[in-house]
Scaffold this motif. Structure first.
Motif, mmCIF file in Angstrom:
data_model
loop_
_atom_site.group_PDB
_atom_site.id
_atom_site.type_symbol
_atom_site.label_atom_id
_atom_site.label_comp_id
_atom_site.label_asym_id
_atom_site.label_seq_id
_atom_site.Cartn_x
_atom_site.Cartn_y
_atom_site.Cartn_z
ATOM 1 N N PRO A 11 46.541 43.547 34.205
ATOM 2 C CA PRO A 11 45.273 44.342 34.304
ATOM 3 C C PRO A 11 44.601 43.430 35.482
ATOM 4 O O PRO A 11 44.561 42.311 35.898
ATOM 5 C CB PRO A 11 44.429 44.026 33.161
ATOM 6 C CG PRO A 11 44.940 42.889 32.459
ATOM 7 C CD PRO A 11 46.501 42.912 33.025
ATOM 8 N N PRO A 12 43.380 44.282 36.126
ATOM 9 C CA PRO A 12 42.662 43.527 37.258
ATOM 10 C C PRO A 12 41.718 42.471 36.720
ATOM 11 O O PRO A 12 41.377 42.567 35.620
ATOM 12 C CB PRO A 12 42.108 44.842 37.705
ATOM 13 C CG PRO A 12 41.966 45.900 36.727
ATOM 14 C CD PRO A 12 43.092 45.795 35.952
ATOM 15 N N GLU A 13 41.552 41.576 37.634
ATOM 16 C CA GLU A 13 40.405 40.705 37.306
ATOM 17 C C GLU A 13 39.155 41.191 37.310
ATOM 18 O O GLU A 13 38.116 40.661 36.563
ATOM 19 C CB GLU A 13 40.482 39.273 38.135
ATOM 20 C CG GLU A 13 41.920 38.681 38.166
ATOM 21 C CD GLU A 13 41.978 37.364 39.031
ATOM 22 O OE1 GLU A 13 41.057 37.227 39.757
ATOM 23 O OE2 GLU A 13 43.080 36.748 38.948
ATOM 24 N N ARG A 14 38.766 42.034 38.271
ATOM 25 C CA ARG A 14 37.346 42.665 38.396
ATOM 26 C C ARG A 14 37.827 44.150 38.502
ATOM 27 O O ARG A 14 38.781 44.673 39.243
ATOM 28 C CB ARG A 14 36.611 41.972 39.208
ATOM 29 C CG ARG A 14 37.016 41.959 40.674
ATOM 30 C CD ARG A 14 36.192 41.498 41.519
ATOM 31 N NE ARG A 14 36.046 39.866 41.277
ATOM 32 C CZ ARG A 14 36.973 38.963 41.709
ATOM 33 N NH1 ARG A 14 37.799 39.056 42.400
ATOM 34 N NH2 ARG A 14 36.419 37.649 41.178
ATOM 35 N N HIS A 15 36.663 45.007 38.427
ATOM 36 C CA HIS A 15 36.548 46.460 38.699
ATOM 37 C C HIS A 15 35.751 46.795 39.988
ATOM 38 O O HIS A 15 34.502 46.255 40.018
ATOM 39 C CB HIS A 15 36.128 47.136 37.374
ATOM 40 C CG HIS A 15 37.355 47.162 36.249
ATOM 41 N ND1 HIS A 15 38.319 48.046 36.347
ATOM 42 C CD2 HIS A 15 37.225 46.522 35.178
ATOM 43 C CE1 HIS A 15 39.074 47.663 35.033
ATOM 44 N NE2 HIS A 15 38.625 46.829 34.504
ATOM 45 N N THR A 16 36.277 47.592 40.607
ATOM 46 C CA THR A 16 35.249 47.958 41.821
ATOM 47 C C THR A 16 34.264 48.967 41.621
ATOM 48 O O THR A 16 33.374 49.182 42.504
ATOM 49 C CB THR A 16 36.308 48.513 42.866
ATOM 50 O OG1 THR A 16 37.083 49.932 42.296
ATOM 51 C CG2 THR A 16 37.571 47.575 43.025
ATOM 52 N N GLY A 17 34.306 49.679 40.527
ATOM 53 C CA GLY A 17 33.449 50.699 40.284
ATOM 54 C C GLY A 17 33.709 52.253 40.814
ATOM 55 O O GLY A 17 33.001 53.141 40.598
#
Length: 508
Positions: free
Chosen positions: A138-144
């Protein structure tokens, strides 16, 4: 180099196939699987780690083949898994379904047998799952940012996984009741059991990819609404506009498109049906088309216990050796015997009627093989109930495909399967007409160098933009299109883009 003398001391060895009389009674994969593991390291040691590895040029994914061959030879499975997944989202798919153009481009092929690249690949992939190495990322952070991927075939799934791992919120829309596209309903179970697909989907869900089945964008879901609700839309709808055979008698019942037939057979394996409404059991079957889809139909026909089967190929009979006009390292047209053709030979599904006592003139073709080359269908004949009873064929010239006088044959057929390939995405229904997408001269969705269509925010990947191609090209398209979408959304991207929309296979 793993073993400097490996290509000299170790002969090529491939995995064993299950006995024919055993495997035609079930739908399990043809190969025994685990029989490969004791020999795979030695096979990987045959790789010469060429200074210029032409296997790379033949593989659109840019697989690091010499690198993971060396790691497998040293039995460093964790590192081999990491190197393999660095360029390929689904190596257990390609290791089972790709025709391996990389092996035709192997330097050993110049004067010897190539490295068993495909078998080493699938061994690494299966070992990765067995050892718990194929974990969700899974990604470490989301871009929105939100992205809609339309279609869940190999291109759509590869793009969705790449974009999810990049931090975007991705929703995959699939019009069928299950995910996978042709991987689910087009590929027979004996070529790839669907649990391989299901566990990848579980991995993608754990990473955050969302899935909506039974949702047809351009049908029950308005395509313009989907565009409005997302920052980008990637079309990976495949090339499902099948080619027709416009000859007299085509309207007779009992003549079906191959994909309709294969889908029903796969639904039986999924448990949706007790038996297929289009069954070959006890029938004389003719398969029109000599490609991979025709071979898939052949294996399915045999497992449904057909009385006889003939496969027609309009192309001339290829030779065993690479022709001069198709030099190394291109993928040559040579005579190949697929597992399905091996089954038909050993079961004798042609000989029982191909004799004078059955009123048939023997058909030309390789001894014992059910294929007839340089053959074209010119009409069907039916019975009093309007059901197909026979197929009339004629031999054609190798060039120009003009009919040859005196070559007419009548083949009994109560079931005819048309496996003539596909011309592009469906044009008259779905998302293409609803969005007014432009098509190119070959009927594919037009796109620019960034995989973008003529409609703002809409991109296209896979067979819908490239035309009918191989699974390895579909995955490469998905990865490259994901990079293009990511760059459009963020202005830059770290995602790999192994191919451009205009890249083509290594052919003459």
């Amino acid at each position: 180099m793993a073993d400097p003398k490996g290509f000299l001391t170790t002969p090529r060895r491939t995995p064993e196939r299950r006995p024919v009389d055993e495997r035609v009674r079930d739908w399990h994969e043809v190969y025994t699987g685990q029989s490969l593991l004791p020999i795979v390291s030695a096979q990987a040691g045959r790789c010469m780690d060429c200074g210029i590895p032409f296997c790379h040029a033949a593989c659109p994914l840019g697989n690091m083949i010499p690198d993971w061959n060396d790691l497998v030879f040293r039995e460093d499975w964790a590192a081999a898994c990491e190197h393999l997944h660095a360029t390929n989202n689904f190596p257990e798919f390609t290791g089972r379904l790709c025709p391996a153009p990389c092996e035709s481009a192997c330097v050993l092929t110049i004067n010897a047998d190539p490295v068993t690249i495909k078998n080493v690949e699938v061994a690494i992939a299966d070992r990765a799952w067995a050892d718990g190495l194929a974990v969700p990322l899974p990604p470490e952070r989301h871009t929105g940012r939100t992205v809609a991927v339309v279609g869940s075939g190999p291109a759509g799934l590869a793009a969705a996984q790449q974009l999810t791992r990049a931090g975007h919120t991705v929703t995959v829309y699939e019009r069928d009741d299950r995910l996978g596209g042709l991987l689910r309903y087009g590929i027979p179970e004996f070529k790839m059991e669907k649990h391989h697909l299901d566990r990848r989907l579980c991995q993608m869900r754990a990473e955050g990819t969302r899935f909506r089945c039974g949702a047809e964008v351009g049908g029950d879901l308005d395509a313009h609404r989907v565009i409005a609700e997302h920052d980008a839309v990637l079309l990976a709808v495949g090339a499902r506009a099948w080619r027709e055979l416009p000859v007299p008698g085509r309207e007779l019942t009992g003549i079906h498109q191959a994909m309709d037939y294969l889908t029903l057979a796969n639904r039986v394996c999924e448990g949706d049906l007790a038996s297929s409404p289009i069954s070959a059991e006890g029938k004389d079957v003719v398969i029109v088309g000599g490609g991979d889809t025709g071979a898939d139909c052949l294996g399915t026909v045999l497992r449904q216990q057909a009385a006889s089967v003939v496969q027609l190929d309009i192309n001339p009979l290829p030779g065993w050796d690479r022709p001069e006009h198709e030099p190394w390292p291109v993928y040559p047209r040579v005579f190949r015997i697929s597992p399905a053709h091996e089954e038909a030979r050993l079961l004798g599904r042609r000989e029982h009627w191909d004799t004078a006592e059955h009123g048939c003139v023997p058909l030309p073709g390789p001894q014992g093989d059910i294929r007839v080359f340089s053959a074209s269908t010119f009409r069907f004949e039916g019975d009093d109930d309007g059901h197909v009873a026979s197929l009339h064929l004629v031999g054609v010239e190798p060039t120009g495909r003009r009919p040859r006088a005196g070559t007419e044959r009548v083949v009994p057929a109560q079931l005819v399967l048309l496996a003539l390939g596909f011309s592009g995405p469906e044009h008259d229904t779905g998302v293409v007409p609803q969005l007014g997408l432009e098509l190119d001269a070959r009927g594919r969705i037009a796109r620019d160098d960034a995989f973008a269509t003529t409609v703002e925010k809409v991109f296209v990947a896979g067979d819908a933009g490239r035309g009918q191609s191989l699974i390895v090209w579909a995955i490469a398209e998905g990865r490259s299109a994901a990079a293009a979408v990511d760059r459009a959304l963020r202005g830059t991207t770290c995602l790999p883009a192994p191919i451009r929309p205009t890249d083509q296979p290594l052919v003459v």
